[in-house]
Motif scaffolding. Structure first.
Motif, PDB file in Angstrom:
ATOM      1  N   PHE A  78     -69.283 -45.663 -57.710  1.00 12.88           N
ATOM      2  CA  PHE A  78     -70.640 -45.452 -57.216  1.00 12.88           C
ATOM      3  C   PHE A  78     -71.555 -46.468 -57.873  1.00 12.88           C
ATOM      4  CE2 PHE A  78     -68.385 -41.451 -57.024  1.00 12.88           C
ATOM      5  CZ  PHE A  78     -68.634 -41.043 -55.722  1.00 12.88           C
ATOM      6  N   TYR A  79     -72.509 -46.979 -57.077  1.00 14.63           N
ATOM      7  CA  TYR A  79     -73.407 -48.023 -57.555  1.00 14.63           C
ATOM      8  C   TYR A  79     -74.844 -47.528 -57.522  1.00 14.63           C
ATOM      9  CZ  TYR A  79     -69.274 -50.594 -56.034  1.00 14.63           C
ATOM     10  OH  TYR A  79     -67.986 -51.010 -55.837  1.00 14.63           O
ATOM     11  N   ASP A  80     -75.648 -48.014 -58.483  1.00 12.41           N
ATOM     12  CA  ASP A  80     -77.074 -47.742 -58.467  1.00 12.41           C
ATOM     13  C   ASP A  80     -77.702 -48.460 -57.272  1.00 12.41           C
ATOM     14  OD1 ASP A  80     -77.004 -46.182 -60.764  1.00 12.41           O
ATOM     15  OD2 ASP A  80     -77.443 -47.880 -62.084  1.00 12.41           O
ATOM     16  N   HIS A  81     -78.941 -48.091 -56.954  1.00 11.25           N
ATOM     17  CA  HIS A  81     -79.633 -48.652 -55.790  1.00 11.25           C
ATOM     18  C   HIS A  81     -79.721 -50.183 -55.858  1.00 11.25           C
ATOM     19  CE1 HIS A  81     -82.426 -49.027 -52.484  1.00 11.25           C
ATOM     20  NE2 HIS A  81     -83.189 -49.761 -53.261  1.00 11.25           N
ATOM     21  N   ASP A  82     -80.105 -50.726 -57.005  1.00 17.94           N
ATOM     22  CA  ASP A  82     -80.258 -52.183 -57.126  1.00 17.94           C
ATOM     23  C   ASP A  82     -78.936 -52.912 -56.906  1.00 17.94           C
ATOM     24  OD1 ASP A  82     -82.936 -51.822 -57.627  1.00 17.94           O
ATOM     25  OD2 ASP A  82     -82.763 -52.084 -59.801  1.00 17.94           O
ATOM     26  N   VAL A  83     -77.858 -52.356 -57.424  1.00 15.38           N
ATOM     27  CA  VAL A  83     -76.533 -52.964 -57.255  1.00 15.38           C
ATOM     28  C   VAL A  83     -76.115 -52.892 -55.784  1.00 15.38           C
ATOM     29  CG1 VAL A  83     -74.088 -52.776 -57.864  1.00 15.38           C
ATOM     30  CG2 VAL A  83     -75.845 -52.487 -59.622  1.00 15.38           C
ATOM     31  N   SER A  84     -76.345 -51.750 -55.155  1.00 17.28           N
ATOM     32  CA  SER A  84     -76.016 -51.592 -53.725  1.00 17.28           C
ATOM     33  C   SER A  84     -76.783 -52.599 -52.881  1.00 17.28           C
ATOM     34  CB  SER A  84     -76.337 -50.172 -53.251  1.00 17.28           C
ATOM     35  OG  SER A  84     -75.526 -49.235 -53.901  1.00 17.28           O
ATOM     36  N   GLU A  85     -78.054 -52.784 -53.204  1.00 15.32           N
ATOM     37  CA  GLU A  85     -78.879 -53.751 -52.459  1.00 15.32           C
ATOM     38  C   GLU A  85     -78.361 -55.176 -52.650  1.00 15.32           C
ATOM     39  OE1 GLU A  85     -81.535 -53.503 -50.198  1.00 15.32           O
ATOM     40  OE2 GLU A  85     -80.610 -51.526 -50.155  1.00 15.32           O
ATOM     41  N   ALA A  86     -77.963 -55.534 -53.858  1.00 14.23           N
ATOM     42  CA  ALA A  86     -77.448 -56.878 -54.114  1.00 14.23           C
ATOM     43  C   ALA A  86     -76.148 -57.106 -53.344  1.00 14.23           C
ATOM     44  CB  ALA A  86     -77.227 -57.089 -55.608  1.00 14.23           C
ATOM     45  N   LEU A  87     -75.266 -56.116 -53.307  1.00 16.35           N
ATOM     46  CA  LEU A  87     -74.021 -56.236 -52.539  1.00 16.35           C
ATOM     47  C   LEU A  87     -74.299 -56.332 -51.048  1.00 16.35           C
ATOM     48  CD1 LEU A  87     -71.778 -53.677 -54.459  1.00 16.35           C
ATOM     49  CD2 LEU A  87     -71.516 -56.171 -54.417  1.00 16.35           C
ATOM     50  N   ARG A  88     -75.266 -55.546 -50.569  1.00 14.94           N
ATOM     51  CA  ARG A  88     -75.639 -55.595 -49.151  1.00 14.94           C
ATOM     52  C   ARG A  88     -76.158 -56.978 -48.773  1.00 14.94           C
ATOM     53  NH1 ARG A  88     -79.999 -55.827 -46.564  1.00 14.94           N
ATOM     54  NH2 ARG A  88     -81.316 -55.342 -48.343  1.00 14.94           N
ATOM     55  N   ARG A  89     -77.036 -57.554 -49.623  1.00 12.67           N
ATOM     56  CA  ARG A  89     -77.578 -58.895 -49.341  1.00 12.67           C
ATOM     57  C   ARG A  89     -76.470 -59.938 -49.311  1.00 12.67           C
ATOM     58  NH1 ARG A  89     -81.519 -57.082 -52.746  1.00 12.67           N
ATOM     59  NH2 ARG A  89     -80.757 -58.308 -54.490  1.00 12.67           N
ATOM     60  N   LEU A  90     -75.538 -59.872 -50.256  1.00  9.98           N
ATOM     61  CA  LEU A  90     -74.411 -60.811 -50.258  1.00  9.98           C
ATOM     62  C   LEU A  90     -73.611 -60.702 -48.966  1.00  9.98           C
ATOM     63  CD1 LEU A  90     -72.882 -60.717 -53.848  1.00  9.98           C
ATOM     64  CD2 LEU A  90     -73.734 -62.727 -52.638  1.00  9.98           C
ATOM     65  N   ALA A  91     -73.361 -59.469 -48.520  1.00 10.27           N
ATOM     66  CA  ALA A  91     -72.595 -59.261 -47.286  1.00 10.27           C
ATOM     67  C   ALA A  91     -73.356 -59.793 -46.081  1.00 10.27           C
ATOM     68  CB  ALA A  91     -72.276 -57.781 -47.107  1.00 10.27           C
ATOM     69  N   GLU A  92     -74.652 -59.545 -46.030  1.00  9.27           N
ATOM     70  CA  GLU A  92     -75.459 -60.043 -44.905  1.00  9.27           C
ATOM     71  C   GLU A  92     -75.490 -61.560 -44.864  1.00  9.27           C
ATOM     72  OE1 GLU A  92     -79.281 -58.187 -45.294  1.00  9.27           O
ATOM     73  OE2 GLU A  92     -78.614 -56.338 -44.317  1.00  9.27           O
ATOM     74  N   GLU A  93     -75.442 -62.189 -46.031  1.00  9.60           N
ATOM     75  CA  GLU A  93     -75.436 -63.658 -46.114  1.00  9.60           C
ATOM     76  C   GLU A  93     -74.052 -64.233 -45.832  1.00  9.60           C
ATOM     77  OE1 GLU A  93     -76.858 -64.445 -50.046  1.00  9.60           O
ATOM     78  OE2 GLU A  93     -78.885 -63.732 -49.600  1.00  9.60           O
ATOM     79  N   GLY A  94     -73.051 -63.359 -45.687  1.00  7.61           N
ATOM     80  CA  GLY A  94     -71.693 -63.830 -45.407  1.00  7.61           C
ATOM     81  C   GLY A  94     -70.949 -64.307 -46.636  1.00  7.61           C
ATOM     82  N   PHE A  95     -71.350 -63.844 -47.809  1.00  3.13           N
ATOM     83  CA  PHE A  95     -70.730 -64.268 -49.067  1.00  3.13           C
ATOM     84  C   PHE A  95     -70.666 -65.794 -49.134  1.00  3.13           C
ATOM     85  CE2 PHE A  95     -69.171 -60.015 -48.206  1.00  3.13           C
ATOM     86  CZ  PHE A  95     -69.516 -59.374 -49.388  1.00  3.13           C
ATOM     87  N   PRO A  96     -71.834 -66.441 -49.199  1.00  2.00           N
ATOM     88  CA  PRO A  96     -71.875 -67.904 -49.157  1.00  2.00           C
ATOM     89  C   PRO A  96     -71.088 -68.547 -50.294  1.00  2.00           C
ATOM     90  CG  PRO A  96     -74.012 -66.992 -49.803  1.00  2.00           C
ATOM     91  CD  PRO A  96     -73.141 -65.841 -49.440  1.00  2.00           C
TER      92      PRO A  96
END
Length: 83
Positions: free
Chosen positions: A53-71
């Protein structure tokens, strides 16, 4: 999630009710036909079912990476595996 060292009762797993432990993990996330392995993630891991389980900030950072396509520019290394 309550951190274990916060003085309050330990956080419990919402799936099985066992105690969660704060630790650093890695996880793999598929993006199309590629897999990204994200390391050094702060997480709360269940001592029984091993769910992470991840805190909100960690979840948001993972979501942003996924949306960016893991550049690739944000990767610290790349491992190419022939299939």
């Amino acid at each position: 999630m309550n951190p274990e060292s916060g003085g309050g009762p330990p956080a419990l797993c919402p799936r099985c009710g066992a105690v969660l432990t704060a630790t650093i993990v890695r996880t793999s996330i598929w993006h199309g036909d590629r897999v990204a392995i994200v390391e050094n993630i702060p997480a709360h891991v269940c001592s029984a079912c091993m769910e992470q389980f991840y805190d909100h900030d960690v979840s948001e950072a993972l979501r942003r990476l996924a949306e960016e396509g893991f550049p690739p520019a944000k990767a610290t290394r790349e491992i190419v595996v022939q299939v």
